[in-house]
Design a protein around this motif. Structure first.
Motif, PDB file in Angstrom:
ATOM      1  N   ASP A   2       0.853  -1.179   0.000  1.00 14.48           N
ATOM      2  CA  ASP A   2       0.000   0.000   0.000  1.00 14.48           C
ATOM      3  C   ASP A   2       0.894   1.236   0.000  1.00 14.48           C
ATOM      4  O   ASP A   2       1.663   1.451   0.911  1.00 14.48           O
ATOM      5  N   VAL A   3       0.811   1.985  -1.074  1.00 18.73           N
ATOM      6  CA  VAL A   3       1.671   3.162  -1.180  1.00 18.73           C
ATOM      7  C   VAL A   3       1.267   4.182  -0.126  1.00 18.73           C
ATOM      8  O   VAL A   3       0.101   4.397   0.154  1.00 18.73           O
ATOM      9  N   LEU A   4       2.268   4.784   0.451  1.00 16.96           N
ATOM     10  CA  LEU A   4       2.029   5.761   1.506  1.00 16.96           C
ATOM     11  C   LEU A   4       1.684   7.100   0.860  1.00 16.96           C
ATOM     12  O   LEU A   4       2.557   7.858   0.472  1.00 16.96           O
ATOM     13  N   PRO A   7      -1.953  11.692   3.576  1.00 15.37           N
ATOM     14  CA  PRO A   7      -3.385  11.651   3.843  1.00 15.37           C
ATOM     15  C   PRO A   7      -4.038  13.027   3.818  1.00 15.37           C
ATOM     16  O   PRO A   7      -5.254  13.135   3.766  1.00 15.37           O
ATOM     17  N   SER A  10      -4.065  13.741  -0.719  1.00 18.94           N
ATOM     18  CA  SER A  10      -4.370  12.853  -1.827  1.00 18.94           C
ATOM     19  C   SER A  10      -5.810  12.998  -2.288  1.00 18.94           C
ATOM     20  O   SER A  10      -6.727  13.084  -1.485  1.00 18.94           O
ATOM     21  N   LYS A  91      -5.280   8.228  -4.948  1.00 19.93           N
ATOM     22  CA  LYS A  91      -5.900   6.982  -4.494  1.00 19.93           C
ATOM     23  C   LYS A  91      -6.957   6.590  -5.524  1.00 19.93           C
ATOM     24  O   LYS A  91      -7.625   7.468  -6.088  1.00 19.93           O
TER      25      LYS A  91
ATOM     26  N   LEU B   7      -9.489  10.504   3.197  1.00 24.90           N
ATOM     27  CA  LEU B   7      -9.935  10.088   4.533  1.00 24.90           C
ATOM     28  C   LEU B   7     -11.228  10.800   4.927  1.00 24.90           C
ATOM     29  O   LEU B   7     -12.108  10.207   5.562  1.00 24.90           O
ATOM     30  N   MET B 190      -4.384   0.425   5.102  1.00 21.64           N
ATOM     31  CA  MET B 190      -3.640   1.673   5.282  1.00 21.64           C
ATOM     32  C   MET B 190      -4.556   2.818   5.699  1.00 21.64           C
ATOM     33  O   MET B 190      -4.200   3.638   6.557  1.00 21.64           O
ATOM     34  N   ASP B 191      -5.729   2.879   5.088  1.00 24.19           N
ATOM     35  CA  ASP B 191      -6.675   3.940   5.468  1.00 24.19           C
ATOM     36  C   ASP B 191      -7.016   3.849   6.954  1.00 24.19           C
ATOM     37  O   ASP B 191      -7.095   4.863   7.655  1.00 24.19           O
ATOM     38  N   GLN B 194      -4.049   5.133   8.938  1.00 27.03           N
ATOM     39  CA  GLN B 194      -3.880   6.587   8.825  1.00 27.03           C
ATOM     40  C   GLN B 194      -4.989   7.314   9.587  1.00 27.03           C
ATOM     41  O   GLN B 194      -4.771   8.372  10.163  1.00 27.03           O
ATOM     42  N   ARG B 197      -4.280   7.158  13.295  1.00 27.66           N
ATOM     43  CA  ARG B 197      -3.255   8.154  13.615  1.00 27.66           C
ATOM     44  C   ARG B 197      -3.856   9.562  13.647  1.00 27.66           C
ATOM     45  O   ARG B 197      -3.643  10.319  14.580  1.00 27.66           O
ATOM     46  N   GLU B 199      -6.888  10.495  14.180  1.00 29.19           N
ATOM     47  CA  GLU B 199      -7.871  10.687  15.252  1.00 29.19           C
ATOM     48  C   GLU B 199      -7.321  10.385  16.633  1.00 29.19           C
ATOM     49  O   GLU B 199      -8.036  10.550  17.617  1.00 29.19           O
ATOM     50  N   VAL B 269       2.401   2.409  10.601  1.00 30.32           N
ATOM     51  CA  VAL B 269       2.052   2.895   9.258  1.00 30.32           C
ATOM     52  C   VAL B 269       3.191   2.607   8.283  1.00 30.32           C
ATOM     53  O   VAL B 269       2.967   2.117   7.175  1.00 30.32           O
TER      54      VAL B 269
END
Ligand SMILES: Nc1nc2c(ncn2[C@@H]2O[C@H](COP(=O)(O)OP(=O)(O)OP(=O)(O)O)[C@@H](O)[C@H]2O)c(=O)[nH]1
Ligand SMILES: [Mg+2]
Lengths: 446, 302
Positions: A2-4, A7, A10, A91, B7, B190-191, B194, B197, B199, B269
């Motif tokens: 899963d590419v970072l 957040p 994106s 994404k 997100l 991953m979501d 993230q 993190r 929250e 993460v």
């Protein structure tokens, strides 16, 4: 893997695949996931093992998305599969849909939430009826962007002339559509990965982007803040408590309308119109768990309070006072019929679900059906069978508040639910309102 | 134009689904295992109905094979968000003769959970159960709707799912049928991390690197601290003290650990970003066959 992605920055692109059976949709998605390194080792191992067991000549990447037993047994996709991947730029949510005509309802399910559709064509076969059906559906659903993936180019020696002819045929068909999407043609081999992630050496004559390059950069229209404000009410939040909340004070009188902003924006102090009563009021608060907000923006969820004791609940809607919706008990709509054992005809009755509303509805007329190959409207039959597309007139037990689908995907769409089985049997898009029911001349085009 | 982050989109979508569930059903419940997905789901439910309390209880299907840390966390969390908790005990299903316990060293109560879940649903007349399943977890889950219809026997019919269009969710059903609802369908592992993190959501300590007695069996690192997993005599000398963490938290018998020194969310993460195996790769229950998940789901598994 899963590419970072960052957040906080994106963006999200939702796209769907479409095209006839065996054109290579699932293979393409498998290839896209594989070449963008979105596949985990254990997933790949499982696919390699089952390809071997099946006696496939090569690793069958379609098995990455064809997750049901029946799909793997038959080598076709039956229901839509959702897959996720990311590059450092974006994404993606992918809906891989079935090409088989019998499962058109699943294709429409995948396409209804997509911003872009990849329509695949087998280069050996060219544009066929199922290509046209899916293109027509994509345009009906107002998907603004189409990638025309001319696939299996390896089987036609990467011949530019074959590619050009298919693109020309497709464009000739697309010209007949009411709503012309933006079309980006790309020659491909999903099996070998040509022009999927990287540009291919086999197509020196092709100067455009690879599929992934295009997906990473394409700008799609989604609900914008500039549209008219629409807030369908899902639920009323009434704590019924004398607790004191740190930010909201005493909760005794708190009455918040919970919902998601479908389009447009609200600010505290805005004059609003509240359906179904059509009473006027003012926004006094826009709340989230984090506390009071100044503004409500498209796609986010809120609890909204207004100045007056207004009678609305689930099924109601809040809009700006100077931007009313259409309200009518009777309207025309394009529908796609999904039931295999029942037909739709004049006087058929349903539950109609529109935004958060659920009302009884009856078909008062069948206006026409569409011949998919010619795009002609036919009036020979007034009966819809599985996968038929056309225009009907509906009358509801109570008025609904809506916009034409072309203007708003949320307030212009509905589904029909069978009264006996409770199955979802049709997807509908409102085109016209009939102001005065029963009087054909009073029809207003919007 | 105000663009939102992915997100924000996922959070709002989940809240929308949670509110739809509360509105469309008479008596929903939220399946809470103490794992990170159900924690995130319950966290979102608190947001969805704020400042009211949750309009449904949390439901824990308890196999009895728990990590004590998970139960401790569960009880703290329920208090913290002001929810009420219902527990369905697999042990009770065994005692009542509703199910037969698997025997042997690889015995797991994972499959038995289905019976307990369906019994608890019937007993309490829940008509919708919110689950933390994500479509990126497994290929059969990738096919499931947000509103997943179950017949009178609790079964899923994957070849005949209702079309689910736009944001319109059809929860109409006949008497005796129910729904499973998955608000986190579109989230990836991953979501979830993230979001945790972003929250600052507290998690059970099991997710972070710690020392634990471990037995390696069929390439899996299984817990040998709680004593829940029976060991062969020849395995006993092979029990090792290792530095591990769990990527998923469920029933002890089918939750595999990974060697890890990640002790903060940021480190997790980074580790998830570099992982070459899916998180379900650490779960014994999915390794039983290619269609294991689909088969369990058809019978009414989560
Ligand atoms: N030679 C060649 N074969 C391909 C290519 N793309 C797909 N195929 C093959 O075509 C067959 C069908 O591919 P799928 O990906 O399952 O087709 P699909 O469009 O997903 O089919 P449905 O989902 O059932 O509609 C498989 O045997 C693939 O290996 C290509 O670019 N070149
Ligand atoms: Mg396919």
């Amino acid at each position: 893997m899963d590419v970072l992605v960052n957040p906080t920055e994106s963006s999200l692109l939702r796209f769907t695949t479409a095209g006839s059976v065996d054109d290579g949709k699932s293979t393409l998605i498998g290839r896209l996931l594989y070449d963008s390194k979105s596949i985990f080792e254990d997933q790949l191992l499982a696919v390699e093992e089952s390809s071997k067991r099946r006696g496939d000549a090569h690793v069958n990447l379609a098995l990455l998305t064809d997750g049901l037993r029946a799909e793997r047994e038959q080598g076709i996709t039956i229901d839509v599969a959702y897959r996720y991947f990311a590059t450092p730029k974006r994404k993606f949510i992918i809906a891989d849909t079935p090409g088989h005509i019998q499962y058109t309802r699943n294709m429409v399910t995948g396409a209804s939430t997509a911003d872009l559709a990849i329509i695949l064509i087998d280069a050996r076969l060219g544009v066929i009826e199922q290509t046209m059906r899916h293109t027509y559906l994509a345009s009906l659903l107002r998907i603004g962007h189409i990638v025309l993936a001319v696939n299996k180019m390896d089987l036609v020696d990467f011949d530019e002339a074959v590619y050009n002819k298919i693109v020309a045929d497709f464009q000739a068909f697309a010209k007949g559509l009411d709503q012309l999407p933006k079309v980006t043609p790309i020659p491909m081999s999903a099996l070998n990965g040509d022009n999927v992630v990287d540009k291919s050496e086999h197509t020196p004559w092709y100067t455009g982007p690879s599929l992934l390059q295009h997906l990473e950069t394409v700008q799609v229209h989604s609900e914008t803040a500039a549209d008219e404000a629409r807030f369908p009410v899902q639920w009323v939040i009434r704590p019924i408590s004398d607790r004191k909340d740190a930010k909201l004070g005493n909760l005794h009188d708190y009455r918040g309308f919970a919902g998601r902003m479908a389009s447009g924006t609200f600010r505290v102090g805005d004059d609003v119109l509240v359906y179904p009563s059509e009473m006027k009021s003012k926004i006094t608060g826009i709340h989230t768990f984090e506390g009071p907000q100044e503004e409500a923006i498209p796609q986010l969820s809120y609890s909204i309070t207004v100045a007056d004791e207004i009678d609305t609940s689930r099924g109601g809607m809040i809009v700006k006072a100077n931007e009313p919706t259409q309200t009518s008990q009777e309207f025309d709509a394009m529908i796609c019929w999904f039931a295999d054992k029942k037909t739709l005809k004049p006087r058929s009755r349903f539950h109609l679900r529109h935004t958060t509303n659920d009302v009884r509805a009856v078909v008062t007329d069948v206006l026409y059906k569409v011949n998919i190959s010619t795009l002609e409207k036919t009036t020979e039959s007034k009966e819809f069978a599985l996968n038929d597309i056309g225009c009907i007139r509906l009358r509801c037990a109570t008025p609904i508040f809506f916009d034409p689908y072309g203007k708003n995907r949320t307030t212009g769409s509905f589904v029909l639910v069978d009264e006996q089985t409770n199955n979802t049997v049709a997807a509908g898009m409102i085109t016209h309102s009939l102001v005065d029911a029963g009087d054909e001349d009073a029809e207003v085009a919007i | 134009m105000s663009a939102i982050t992915h997100l924000q989109f996922l959070e709002s979508e989940a809240i929308y689904i949670l509110r739809e569930t509360a509105a469309q059903f008479q008596k929903p419940a939220l399946l809470f295992s103490g794992g990170k997905d159900s924690i995130v789901m319950a966290w979102l439910a608190r947001k969805a109905f704020h400042p009211s309390r949750l309009p449904f209880p949390l439901l824990h299907v308890d196999t009895g094979h728990n990590f004590p840390e998970a139960i401790e966390y569960r009880d703290w969390f329920v208090q913290e968000i002001g929810a009420s908790l219902t527990v369905g005990l697999v042990q009770k299903s065994i005692d009542d003769g509703r199910v037969q316990e698997e025997q042997g060293y690889n015995a797991s109560r994972n499959k038995l959970q289905t019976v307990t879940l369906l019994d608890t649903i019937e007993e309490n007349q829940y008509d919708a159960c919110l689950g933390g399943g994500r479509r990126d977890e497994e290929k059969a889950r990738a096919k499931e709707r947000f509103f997943s219809h179950r017949d009178g026997f609790g079964q899923w019919d994957p070849k005949n799912q209702r079309p689910e269009l736009w944001n319109i969710f059809n929860g109409r059903k006949q008497f005796g049928e129910h729904f499973r609802v998955f608000p986190l369908s579109n989230w990836t592992e991953m979501d979830i991390w993230q979001y945790i993190r972003q929250e600052n959501i507290p998690l059970p300590s099991l997710y972070f690197s710690h020392q634990r007695k471990i037995i390696e069996r069929h390439g899996q690192l299984l817990d040998a601290t709680t004593g829940i997993i029976p060991l062969h005599d020849e395995e006993k000398p092979k029990v090792k003290e290792m530095t591990i963490r769990f990527r998923t938290v469920g029933d002890v018998t089918c939750t595999g650990a990974v060697e890890s020194t990640a002790s903060t969310i940021d480190e997790i993460v980074a580790e998830v970003a570099a992982a070459r195996q899916t998180e379900r790769g650490t779960r014994a229950d999915d390794k039983r066959s290619e269609n294991a998940m689909e088969d369990r789901k058809k019978e009414g598994y989560f």
